[in-house]
Design a protein around this motif. Structure first.
Motif, PDB file in Angstrom:
ATOM      1  N   ILE A  28     149.851  78.731  34.928  1.00 34.39           N
ATOM      2  CA  ILE A  28     151.309  78.643  34.833  1.00 34.39           C
ATOM      3  C   ILE A  28     151.728  77.842  33.605  1.00 34.39           C
ATOM      4  N   THR A  29     151.063  76.676  33.398  1.00 31.89           N
ATOM      5  CA  THR A  29     151.370  75.842  32.229  1.00 31.89           C
ATOM      6  C   THR A  29     151.094  76.593  30.937  1.00 31.89           C
ATOM      7  N   TYR A  30     149.996  77.318  30.903  1.00 34.34           N
ATOM      8  CA  TYR A  30     149.596  78.097  29.723  1.00 34.34           C
ATOM      9  C   TYR A  30     150.653  79.162  29.392  1.00 34.34           C
ATOM     10  N   LEU A  31     151.116  79.878  30.421  1.00 32.05           N
ATOM     11  CA  LEU A  31     152.109  80.939  30.199  1.00 32.05           C
ATOM     12  C   LEU A  31     153.459  80.358  29.784  1.00 32.05           C
ATOM     13  N   ILE A  32     153.851  79.239  30.416  1.00 27.17           N
ATOM     14  CA  ILE A  32     155.114  78.592  30.038  1.00 27.17           C
ATOM     15  C   ILE A  32     155.063  78.138  28.577  1.00 27.17           C
ATOM     16  N   ALA A  33     153.911  77.577  28.184  1.00 28.91           N
ATOM     17  CA  ALA A  33     153.766  77.115  26.797  1.00 28.91           C
ATOM     18  C   ALA A  33     153.866  78.278  25.816  1.00 28.91           C
ATOM     19  N   MET A 341     147.148  68.574  30.729  1.00 27.82           N
ATOM     20  CA  MET A 341     147.848  67.560  29.957  1.00 27.82           C
ATOM     21  C   MET A 341     147.675  67.794  28.466  1.00 27.82           C
ATOM     22  N   GLY A 342     146.471  68.256  28.062  1.00 26.36           N
ATOM     23  CA  GLY A 342     146.235  68.567  26.654  1.00 26.36           C
ATOM     24  C   GLY A 342     147.188  69.644  26.149  1.00 26.36           C
ATOM     25  N   ILE A 343     147.403  70.683  26.958  1.00 21.94           N
ATOM     26  CA  ILE A 343     148.356  71.740  26.586  1.00 21.94           C
ATOM     27  C   ILE A 343     149.775  71.165  26.498  1.00 21.94           C
ATOM     28  N   MET A 344     150.156  70.388  27.487  1.00 24.20           N
ATOM     29  CA  MET A 344     151.520  69.849  27.522  1.00 24.20           C
ATOM     30  C   MET A 344     151.778  68.896  26.363  1.00 24.20           C
ATOM     31  N   ASN A 345     150.782  68.075  26.036  1.00 24.17           N
ATOM     32  CA  ASN A 345     150.932  67.123  24.932  1.00 24.17           C
ATOM     33  C   ASN A 345     151.089  67.845  23.600  1.00 24.17           C
ATOM     34  N   SER A 346     150.134  68.727  23.305  1.00 21.31           N
ATOM     35  CA  SER A 346     150.038  69.322  21.973  1.00 21.31           C
ATOM     36  C   SER A 346     151.051  70.442  21.737  1.00 21.31           C
ATOM     37  N   SER A 347     151.517  71.088  22.817  1.00 26.30           N
ATOM     38  CA  SER A 347     152.470  72.188  22.651  1.00 26.30           C
ATOM     39  C   SER A 347     153.909  71.713  22.563  1.00 26.30           C
ATOM     40  N   GLY A 348     154.157  70.502  23.013  1.00 24.42           N
ATOM     41  CA  GLY A 348     155.531  70.003  23.027  1.00 24.42           C
ATOM     42  C   GLY A 348     156.233  70.175  24.365  1.00 24.42           C
ATOM     43  N   ILE A 350     155.831  68.455  27.010  1.00 28.15           N
ATOM     44  CA  ILE A 350     156.221  67.149  27.543  1.00 28.15           C
ATOM     45  C   ILE A 350     157.582  66.742  26.998  1.00 28.15           C
ATOM     46  N   ASP A 351     157.822  67.016  25.701  1.00 22.80           N
ATOM     47  CA  ASP A 351     159.132  66.711  25.124  1.00 22.80           C
ATOM     48  C   ASP A 351     160.228  67.478  25.842  1.00 22.80           C
ATOM     49  N   GLN A 352     159.966  68.742  26.150  1.00 27.50           N
ATOM     50  CA  GLN A 352     160.977  69.570  26.814  1.00 27.50           C
ATOM     51  C   GLN A 352     161.244  69.088  28.237  1.00 27.50           C
ATOM     52  N   PHE A 353     160.165  68.780  28.976  1.00 29.07           N
ATOM     53  CA  PHE A 353     160.348  68.267  30.338  1.00 29.07           C
ATOM     54  C   PHE A 353     161.068  66.923  30.317  1.00 29.07           C
ATOM     55  N   SER A 354     160.706  66.064  29.362  1.00 25.50           N
ATOM     56  CA  SER A 354     161.348  64.749  29.261  1.00 25.50           C
ATOM     57  C   SER A 354     162.829  64.906  28.932  1.00 25.50           C
ATOM     58  N   SER A 355     163.136  65.838  28.035  1.00 24.08           N
ATOM     59  CA  SER A 355     164.541  66.081  27.667  1.00 24.08           C
ATOM     60  C   SER A 355     165.345  66.541  28.876  1.00 24.08           C
ATOM     61  N   PHE A 356     164.714  67.372  29.720  1.00 23.32           N
ATOM     62  CA  PHE A 356     165.398  67.835  30.932  1.00 23.32           C
ATOM     63  C   PHE A 356     165.689  66.661  31.863  1.00 23.32           C
ATOM     64  N   PHE A 357     164.694  65.791  32.068  1.00 25.01           N
ATOM     65  CA  PHE A 357     164.898  64.624  32.930  1.00 25.01           C
ATOM     66  C   PHE A 357     166.012  63.741  32.380  1.00 25.01           C
ATOM     67  N   ILE A 358     166.003  63.553  31.056  1.00 22.28           N
ATOM     68  CA  ILE A 358     167.016  62.701  30.429  1.00 22.28           C
ATOM     69  C   ILE A 358     168.401  63.290  30.609  1.00 22.28           C
ATOM     70  N   SER A 359     168.491  64.621  30.524  1.00 24.93           N
ATOM     71  CA  SER A 359     169.802  65.287  30.604  1.00 24.93           C
ATOM     72  C   SER A 359     170.434  65.183  31.988  1.00 24.93           C
ATOM     73  N   ILE A 360     169.616  65.061  33.028  1.00 25.40           N
ATOM     74  CA  ILE A 360     170.162  65.035  34.394  1.00 25.40           C
ATOM     75  C   ILE A 360     170.150  63.632  34.995  1.00 25.40           C
ATOM     76  N   SER A 361     169.694  62.635  34.224  1.00 28.87           N
ATOM     77  CA  SER A 361     169.496  61.296  34.789  1.00 28.87           C
ATOM     78  C   SER A 361     170.314  60.251  34.065  1.00 28.87           C
ATOM     79  N   ASN A 362     170.496  59.133  34.752  1.00 23.02           N
ATOM     80  CA  ASN A 362     170.981  57.909  34.134  1.00 23.02           C
ATOM     81  C   ASN A 362     170.060  56.790  34.614  1.00 23.02           C
ATOM     82  N   PRO A 363     170.201  55.579  34.096  1.00 22.71           N
ATOM     83  CA  PRO A 363     169.261  54.518  34.493  1.00 22.71           C
ATOM     84  C   PRO A 363     169.170  54.270  35.994  1.00 22.71           C
ATOM     85  N   THR A 364     170.236  54.569  36.751  1.00 24.63           N
ATOM     86  CA  THR A 364     170.207  54.368  38.196  1.00 24.63           C
ATOM     87  C   THR A 364     169.507  55.517  38.917  1.00 24.63           C
TER      88      THR A 364
END
Length: 464
Positions: A28-33, A341-348, A350-364
């Motif tokens: 799944i990770t491979y296809l998403i990447a 994790m190697g795929i997620m790190n090197s493909s970017g 992780i940046d996309q997942f992190s951006s999604f978390f940031i977009s829906i979250s606040n510090p609380t």
């Protein structure tokens, strides 16, 4: 058909073996990447080969392979310690007080939870043996009890373990340099410089929030199980075969084999390990507070305790043989998670997942979202270490961007990972084998405790 029976059938029917799940997650990770991260200048065929290279690089990541061995040892040595005679005697001492369902549920839950804060592998086997001995005691003395409830009590330690001394993420971030090593291919040099060298136990295990949560579980869950036992109407005399201790061999021991059987030799070596562990703790505490505690320290101490308590190399090795099978899942699954994790790190990704978390979250809300997502991930990745390898970098990057306290974010992952062990019966397999129970028999009670745990952990994340 009862809900728990349908629930048990759902897990058995729709969830394959954990290793198969790991392979499916890789696919799944491979296809998403391929779909979302293929560079404009590359063809998808070329990039698909590049992603396999990323997977191989993560699969053989030296630092993460060391982590896999560390996690195998913490499980095997904890299991081995639970099989030692002193803890068998400890269980026998308290079993005689387990003459009602309520009292048995209280005692088994309390001690299993307490032991889980020390070591999860130890608690898993300790709780299973304790529950079994309670069942044998009831069978022998014609006492009616709710044996499935007692079996569930022997499993609830898996609801608190990740906030204790053997928590995968907490012990790993306590190692100097681990966080930078984990994030070196993800963050810029400037961002890496803002990361701490380590996050010691004083910031996680001994933080006010974790002490509140751990004490809450340690007190409220046994009380909850006690009242469930009080109201239980499913008491009956268990039909359990009484296990007898094996007779000690009378064969004459000669030559070098005397070292294998010598209590003095094993005790001496065990004491040397333990003495140095204590010396190291005293020497380093003034400089690093609790920073000296990491996976290597814990495993070294466990090694000495196993030798001391088994009082013989042969007894120690026999227990190791029995315990080693439980580490097979770590040995074969972790490299696949490292590859993901190697795929997620090197493909970017992780940046996309992190951006999604940031977009829906606040510090609380971020710690709450982390807690919920970790609980969901644990259903499919039933390993705290494997989950840290995959989800840890996402949480660290998002926490930095949102300015959320890093120890709190890591504890939120730990809480989410451990709470859904009451939902996911994977780690209950050893307990089910020892007690002779079925998953559907203990699930009604573990689900009740999960609800109580949700209240405790979410309140901790909101209050602190």
């Amino acid at each position: 058909m009862r809900f728990t029976e349908k629930y048990s059938r759902f897990f058995n029917y729709f969830l394959p073996a954990p290793f198969t799940i790991a392979i499916l997650l890789f696919i799944i990770t491979y296809l998403i990447a391929i779909v979302f991260t293929t560079p404009a200048e590359s063809s998808r065929i070329e990039y698909s080969l590049e992603l396999l290279k990323f997977f191989e690089s993560g699969f053989w990541n030296n630092g993460l392979l060391v982590f896999a061995i560390q996690m195998m040892l913490i499980l095997v040595l904890g299991h081995t310690l639970a099989l030692s005679q002193p803890f068998d005697q400890f269980i026998h001492f308290f079993v005689k007080y387990c003459n009602t369902t309520a009292k048995a549920a209280l005692l088994v839950t309390f001690f299993t939870t307490l032991m889980a804060l020390f070591n999860w592998g130890f608690a898993l086997i300790f709780g299973a043996i304790f529950a079994r001995k309670v069942g044998e005691y009831a069978t022998k003395n014609n006492i009616s009890i709710n044996y499935p409830l007692i079996g569930a009590a022997g499993y609830v330690g898996l609801m608190v373990w990740h906030g204790g001394f053997s928590g995968s993420s907490l012990t790993k971030v306590a190692e100097v340099g681990h966080i930078q090593e984990l994030m070196k291919d993800i963050l810029s040099p400037n961002q890496l410089s803002t990361l701490p060298d380590q996050i010691s136990f004083s910031q996680t295990v001994f933080s006010d929030m974790n002490i509140y949560a751990s004490i809450g579980v340690l007190l409220l869950v046994p009380i909850g199980m006690y009242f469930i036992g009080k109201k239980s109407k499913k008491n009956r005399i268990p039909d359990i075969a009484i296990q007898k201790n094996e007779e000690i061999s009378k064969e004459k021991i000669e030559g070098a084999a005397r070292f294998d059987e010598s209590k003095i030799f094993a005790t001496l070596i065990g004491c040397i390990f333990i003495f140095y562990s204590i010396y190291s703790a005293i020497s380093n505490f003034s400089e690093t507070s609790w920073g000296f505690i990491n996976l290597n320290y814990i495993n070294f101490l466990l090694f000495g305790m196993c030798l001391l308590f088994h009082q013989g190399i042969s007894s120690f090795l026999k227990a190791i043989d029995e315990a080693i099978g439980g580490a097979a899942a770590i040995l074969i699954q972790f490299p696949v998670y490292f590859g993901i994790m190697g795929i997620m790190n090197s493909s970017g990704l992780i940046d996309q997942f992190s951006s999604f978390f940031i977009s829906i979250s606040n510090p609380t809300s971020f710690p709450i979202f982390t807690f919920i997502s970790a609980g969901i991930v644990n259903v499919f990745v039933p390993s705290g270490g494997g989950q840290w390898a995959v989800q840890g970098p996402i949480i660290i990057q998002a926490a930095l961007s949102l300015g959320v306290d890093l120890p709190k974010s890591i504890l939120a992952l730990a809480y989410g990972d451990q709470i859904t062990n009451m939902l996911q019966p994977f780690w209950a397999i050893p307990l089910l084998g020892i007690t002779g129970l079925k998953a559907k028999e203990i699930l009604p009670y573990t689900l009740m405790m999960m609800v109580l745990g949700l209240i405790i952990y979410i309140s901790a994340l909101l209050i602190f």
